[in-house]
Design an enzyme around this catalytic site. Structure first.
Site, PDB file in Angstrom:
ATOM      1  N   SER A  99       1.180  -1.406   0.566  1.00  0.00           N
ATOM      2  CA  SER A  99       0.121  -0.110  -0.129  1.00  0.00           C
ATOM      3  C   SER A  99       0.776   1.050   0.399  1.00  0.00           C
ATOM      4  O   SER A  99       1.063   1.786   1.048  1.00  0.00           O
ATOM      5  CB  SER A  99      -0.990  -0.197   0.955  1.00  0.00           C
ATOM      6  OG  SER A  99      -1.458  -1.037   1.818  1.00  0.00           O
ATOM      7  N   GLU A 100       1.152   1.400  -1.151  1.00  0.00           N
ATOM      8  CA  GLU A 100       2.198   2.499  -1.244  1.00  0.00           C
ATOM      9  C   GLU A 100       1.909   4.188  -0.470  1.00  0.00           C
ATOM     10  O   GLU A 100       2.441   4.824   0.002  1.00  0.00           O
ATOM     11  CB  GLU A 100       3.048   3.241  -2.771  1.00  0.00           C
ATOM     12  CG  GLU A 100       4.053   2.610  -3.247  1.00  0.00           C
ATOM     13  CD  GLU A 100       3.445   0.231  -3.661  1.00  0.00           C
ATOM     14  OE1 GLU A 100       1.754   0.765  -3.380  1.00  0.00           O
ATOM     15  OE2 GLU A 100       4.403  -0.292  -3.327  1.00  0.00           O
TER      16      GLU A 100
ATOM     17  N   GLN B  33       9.655  -0.148  -2.287  1.00  0.00           N
ATOM     18  CA  GLN B  33       9.799  -1.089  -3.156  1.00  0.00           C
ATOM     19  C   GLN B  33      10.453  -0.362  -4.027  1.00  0.00           C
ATOM     20  O   GLN B  33      11.956  -0.708  -4.236  1.00  0.00           O
ATOM     21  CB  GLN B  33       9.321  -1.810  -3.011  1.00  0.00           C
ATOM     22  CG  GLN B  33       9.968  -3.319  -3.191  1.00  0.00           C
ATOM     23  CD  GLN B  33       9.750  -4.149  -3.112  1.00  0.00           C
ATOM     24  OE1 GLN B  33       9.100  -5.258  -3.764  1.00  0.00           O
ATOM     25  NE2 GLN B  33       9.572  -4.908  -1.650  1.00  0.00           N
ATOM     26  N   PHE B  34      10.332   0.152  -5.274  1.00  0.00           N
ATOM     27  CA  PHE B  34      11.377   0.974  -6.560  1.00  0.00           C
ATOM     28  C   PHE B  34      10.795   2.422  -6.875  1.00  0.00           C
ATOM     29  O   PHE B  34       9.678   2.607  -6.160  1.00  0.00           O
ATOM     30  CB  PHE B  34      11.839   0.088  -7.581  1.00  0.00           C
ATOM     31  CG  PHE B  34      11.437  -1.163  -7.055  1.00  0.00           C
ATOM     32  CD1 PHE B  34      12.976  -1.652  -8.193  1.00  0.00           C
ATOM     33  CD2 PHE B  34      11.651  -1.604  -6.274  1.00  0.00           C
ATOM     34  CE1 PHE B  34      13.583  -2.864  -8.225  1.00  0.00           C
ATOM     35  CE2 PHE B  34      12.027  -3.972  -7.445  1.00  0.00           C
ATOM     36  CZ  PHE B  34      13.166  -3.668  -7.479  1.00  0.00           C
TER      37      PHE B  34
ATOM     38  N   ILE C 270       5.975   4.638  -6.503  1.00  0.00           N
ATOM     39  CA  ILE C 270       5.674   5.916  -4.907  1.00  0.00           C
ATOM     40  C   ILE C 270       5.013   6.961  -6.228  1.00  0.00           C
ATOM     41  O   ILE C 270       3.976   7.684  -5.241  1.00  0.00           O
ATOM     42  CB  ILE C 270       6.740   6.403  -5.623  1.00  0.00           C
ATOM     43  CG1 ILE C 270       7.016   7.476  -4.730  1.00  0.00           C
ATOM     44  CG2 ILE C 270       7.299   7.828  -6.309  1.00  0.00           C
ATOM     45  CD1 ILE C 270       7.960   8.182  -3.700  1.00  0.00           C
TER      46      ILE C 270
ATOM     47  N   HIS D  51      11.277  -0.585 -13.011  1.00  0.00           N
ATOM     48  CA  HIS D  51      11.513  -0.747 -12.013  1.00  0.00           C
ATOM     49  C   HIS D  51      12.742  -0.026 -12.115  1.00  0.00           C
ATOM     50  O   HIS D  51      14.023  -0.523 -11.841  1.00  0.00           O
ATOM     51  CB  HIS D  51      12.019  -2.261 -11.680  1.00  0.00           C
ATOM     52  CG  HIS D  51      11.898  -3.286 -11.164  1.00  0.00           C
ATOM     53  ND1 HIS D  51      10.117  -3.500 -11.935  1.00  0.00           N
ATOM     54  CD2 HIS D  51      11.354  -4.190 -10.051  1.00  0.00           C
ATOM     55  CE1 HIS D  51       9.564  -4.732 -11.110  1.00  0.00           C
ATOM     56  NE2 HIS D  51      10.003  -5.181 -10.126  1.00  0.00           N
TER      57      HIS D  51
HETATM   58  C1  LIG Z   1       2.804  -0.671  -6.843  1.00  0.00           C
HETATM   59  C2  LIG Z   1       3.785  -1.852  -6.060  1.00  0.00           C
HETATM   60  N1  LIG Z   1       4.214  -1.852  -5.484  1.00  0.00           N
HETATM   61  C3  LIG Z   1       5.089  -2.947  -5.364  1.00  0.00           C
HETATM   62  C4  LIG Z   1       6.241  -3.667  -6.189  1.00  0.00           C
HETATM   63  C5  LIG Z   1       6.522  -4.594  -5.590  1.00  0.00           C
HETATM   64  N2  LIG Z   1       5.986  -6.275  -6.204  1.00  0.00           N
HETATM   65  C6  LIG Z   1       5.933  -7.139  -6.561  1.00  0.00           C
HETATM   66  S1  LIG Z   1       4.725  -8.489  -7.184  1.00  0.00           S
HETATM   67  C7  LIG Z   1       4.438  -7.691  -4.962  1.00  0.00           C
HETATM   68  C8  LIG Z   1       3.947  -9.179  -4.648  1.00  0.00           C
HETATM   69  C9  LIG Z   1       2.974  -9.141  -5.274  1.00  0.00           C
HETATM   70  O1  LIG Z   1       2.009  -9.748  -4.290  1.00  0.00           O
HETATM   71  P1  LIG Z   1       0.202 -10.550  -4.665  1.00  0.00           P
HETATM   72  O2  LIG Z   1      -0.707  -9.012  -5.278  1.00  0.00           O
HETATM   73  O3  LIG Z   1      -0.440 -11.038  -3.142  1.00  0.00           O
HETATM   74  O4  LIG Z   1       0.695 -11.233  -6.247  1.00  0.00           O
HETATM   75  P2  LIG Z   1       1.680 -12.737  -6.438  1.00  0.00           P
HETATM   76  O5  LIG Z   1       2.952 -11.944  -6.091  1.00  0.00           O
HETATM   77  O6  LIG Z   1       1.528 -13.189  -5.044  1.00  0.00           O
HETATM   78  O7  LIG Z   1       1.220 -13.054  -7.786  1.00  0.00           O
HETATM   79  C10 LIG Z   1       5.555  -6.382  -4.841  1.00  0.00           C
HETATM   80  C11 LIG Z   1       5.705  -6.222  -3.173  1.00  0.00           C
HETATM   81  C12 LIG Z   1       5.387  -3.066  -7.209  1.00  0.00           C
HETATM   82  N3  LIG Z   1       4.948  -4.319  -8.713  1.00  0.00           N
HETATM   83  N4  LIG Z   1       4.132  -2.642  -7.865  1.00  0.00           N
END
Ligand SMILES: Cc1ncc(C[n+]2csc(CCOP(=O)(O)OP(=O)(O)O)c2C)c(N)n1
Lengths: 321, 354
Positions: free
Chosen positions: A59-60, A82-83, A87, A129
């Site tokens: 939850s950014e 995270q990247f 943001i 990224h």
């Molecule tokens: C807005 C955002 N924040 C952080 C990330 C980095 N990130 C990529 S996948 C992920 C976890 C995603 O979890 P979920 O939605 O449950 O999908 P899953 O990977 O379990 O398939 C994160 C934190 C991102 N891609 N997008």
């Protein structure tokens, strides 16, 4: 003194600040048990526990928004996004609130918050990224923007950012995380936000760079009598150091990996045009990324300035007498 | 004034196929033998494609890749219910949906190898580009669904995301909008229990993700996500409701990510290996295979033949991908705007001529 890469240096800065000041805490996605996807927060969870090293939901906007509330309450949150490309969902919190809290409360509240995030290209990662959209934050008054370029200064600048009373966006060049090692002292390293540093002295041309471009600018500078400035803080930026250097060299090349149009290089070039035009012996040159949506890994190298391109720009401005 | 209950809600869960391959006949969807075999083959294709991708990544022939190991049933089962006109909005871990819809195999490898051309969707499919920023595509799916209704097209929209995606503001804003405007959209949560290192219970304090629908006035259901028949049935009903103008629905597929988050992750840092083993015993492929064997539709010989045939297809797809001429620097510029800006033209010239 120990030799460290940038990841270790930032980790040390966080650890020391958290030990020094019980109000400092860290929050973000995967910063706890996992130690951050780049291991920047490695070991902090074990050392300080889940109250001060907080794994948040994905939850950014809430990470930044919650950190604003914490900061207003009196804590010193260091939020990790995270990247940089993730943001954007928190921009409303940054722009409408972090940047304005002091102003909106007429100085009664302030927001001593640091938002750290890996940024920039050259790591062959998936879409979003590798963004280097630092100029977006530079354009919003109320935010400070800091970009370290070596391990030692990453530690020093993060210390300064955490102790700064205003919200600071702290951009960590991902390409450099493990690329360079350097002696990093324990304890306080005195450095002020807002000051640039001469990374290499020279007399005929000034190169200004930040983040991962500094390393390339230094490589390009070899073989020239070039002065290389590590800008370190983009907002507020150290125009004095730049103008003093350009007064000496008469030539300026600005290097950044972000796209050219409305990039921060334009701000530097405009400042030199306004305040130091009479020093210039040649037009100012910018070496930048292209005005394109960042390509995925197979083509990303086209977009990142190379030491060779920087050297070519240096030769071009040196050709003016 | 007594305090009284003015509303109360229940959350239901659907399971049809158990781990021994037995089905609850009362709930069995009307799929014929061919359908069941096709479903199984698609799950097998997904598994073997995924395996090959992991190998290629280790050999340096693919970039960062998110495995779908363990999620084959929730992906194939849900995609099996889509009609040709329906639209699909993926997150980034929906390999099984792409394969079920017939997306070219080589293009999927191409995308994960860092080549945008892999996102070029064949014209007969309606697939939005893979969405890397988690959850941000949810409102787009709602918008497309509203547009379809506005046009009077009787199609439905399927939008996929993870448990992590339900924490994003876009999820809440998207579902709220869908509820208010009764958009023909089906939200499909791939609850694989982890968002990188953050477990489901740290994603939300709610008991289920399905119940999140309630707050937006949308029907929600949890299904056993390793049960391909339950996933199919729930999705088909929800899509049908959407096509009939009865509005949006939410489906939580409760499944498990057996692999690391991506090839850049090391799940041993945060996950108990026993938990992984527990879920391995609930392998979705094995369940359907047991059902097929029970019904005399499958045996070891067919398995070997199917695997060989799929491996040959994968070989061809990888060969095609690797033989594709590299994209050019023009490709970097071509799609930022409809036409190159004057400055882009200069930048392109400079890149090409030094
Ligand atoms: C807005 C955002 N924040 C952080 C990330 C980095 N990130 C990529 S996948 C992920 C976890 C995603 O979890 P979920 O939605 O449950 O999908 P899953 O990977 O379990 O398939 C994160 C934190 C991102 N891609 N997008």
């Amino acid at each position: 003194m120990a030799e460290m890469n940038m990841v270790e240096a930032i980790n040390l800065a966080l650890r020391e600040e958290m030990e020094r000041d019980a109000d400092v805490l860290v929050l973000g996605e995967d910063v706890g048990r996992d130690g951050g996807v780049f291991r920047v927060t490695d070991g902090l969870f074990e050392r300080f526990g889940g109250e001060r090293v907080i794994d948040t939901p994905l939850s950014e906007s809430a990470i930044v928004g919650v950190a604003i509330g914490m900061a207003a309450y009196g804590l010193k949150p260091v939020a990790e996004i995270q990247f940089l490309g993730f943001i954007y969902g928190a921009m409303e919190q940054l722009f409408s609130h972090a940047a304005r809290l002091r102003s909106r409360s007429r100085g009664q509240l302030h927001c001593p918050l640091v938002v750290r995030t890996p940024y920039g290209g050259g790591i062959k990662a998936p879409e979003l990224h590798e963004e280097s959209s630092e100029a977006l934050f530079c354009h919003m008054p109320g935010l400070k923007v800091v970009v370290p370029a070596t391990p030692r200064y990453a530690k020093a600048l993060l210390q300064a950012a955490i102790r700064d009373p205003d919200p600071v966006i702290f951009l960590e060049p991902t390409r450099l995380y493990r690329l360079l090692r350097e002696e990093v002292p324990a304890g306080d390293i005195p450095v002020e936000l807002g000051r640039a540093r001469i990374a290499r002295a020279g007399g005929e041309v000034t190169l200004v760079a930040w983040g991962s471009m500094l390393e390339k600018a230094l490589r390009a500078a070899e073989g020239f009598d070039a002065e290389v400035i590590d800008l370190m803080t983009l907002v507020p930026f150290d125009s004095e150091t730049i103008l003093a250097s350009v007064e000496k060299t008469g030539r300026l090349v600005v290097v950044h990996e972000a796209s050219q149009t409305a990039g921060f290089g334009a701000e530097i070039a405009a400042t030199v045009a306004e305040e130091g035009i009479w020093f210039l012996k040649a037009p100012v040159r910018r070496v930048t990324g292209c005005d394109v949506v960042l390509p995925l890994p197979l083509l990303e190298d086209y977009n990142l300035p190379t030491a060779k391109q920087i050297a070519a720009a240096v030769e071009e401005v040196l050709a003016f007498d | 004034m007594p305090k009284k209950t003015i509303a109360s809600f229940a959350v239901s869960r659907l399971e049809i196929l158990d781990e021994q391959g037995q089905v609850d006949e009362r709930l069995m969807p009307d799929l014929d033998d061919d359908d069941l075999v096709r479903m199984y083959r698609l799950m097998l294709l997904t598994r073997l494609f995924d395996q090959r991708a992991l190998h290629l990544q280790r050999e340096g022939r693919l970039g960062t890749y998110p495995s779908v190991l363990g999620q084959e049933a929730s992906q194939v089962g849900s995609a099996f219910a889509l009609h040709p006109g329906d639209w699909f909005f993926p997150a980034f871990r929906e390999l099984g949906v792409f394969l079920t819809l017939g997306y070219p195999l080589s293009e999927i490898y191409q995308y994960w190898n860092g080549d945008e051309r892999g996102l070029l969707c064949p014209e007969n499919l309606h697939i939005f580009p893979i969405c890397i920023a988690v959850g941000t595509h949810i409102p787009h799916a709602v918008g497309a669904a509203m547009a379809a209704r506005c046009r009077g097209d009787g199609i439905a929209v399927a939008c996929y995301f993870g448990d992590g995606g339900t924490s994003k503001g876009d999820f809440h804003e998207g579902l709220n909008m869908a509820g208010v405007f009764q958009a023909p959209v089906v939200f499909i949560i791939q609850n694989n229990q982890w968002a990188i290192s953050v477990p489901r219970r740290r994603q939300t304090a709610a008991t289920t993700l399905a119940q999140k629908a309630i707050a937006y006035g949308i029907p929600g259901i949890q299904v056993d996500g390793n049960d391909v028949l339950a996933v199919f049935q729930a999705t088909r009903q929800a899509l049908e409701r959407a096509r009939q103008g009865e509005g949006p629905s939410l489906i939580e597929c409760e499944t498990y990510r057996l692999a690391d988050h991506t090839t850049a992750d090391d799940a041993r840092r945060y996950r108990d290996p026993e938990e992984v083993q527990r879920w391995q015993r609930r392998d979705p492929l094995l369940r359907l295979r047991r059902l097929l064997q029970r019904r005399g539709l499958w045996n070891d010989r067919l398995q070997v033949e199917a695997e060989e045939e799929i491996r040959r297809r994968l070989d061809r797809a990888v060969a095609r991908e690797e033989a594709t001429p590299p994209a050019t620097v023009e490709d970097v510029f071509r799609y930022t705007y409809a036409e190159l800006t004057p400055r882009q033209r200069r930048q392109l010239r400079e890149l090409k001529h030094g």
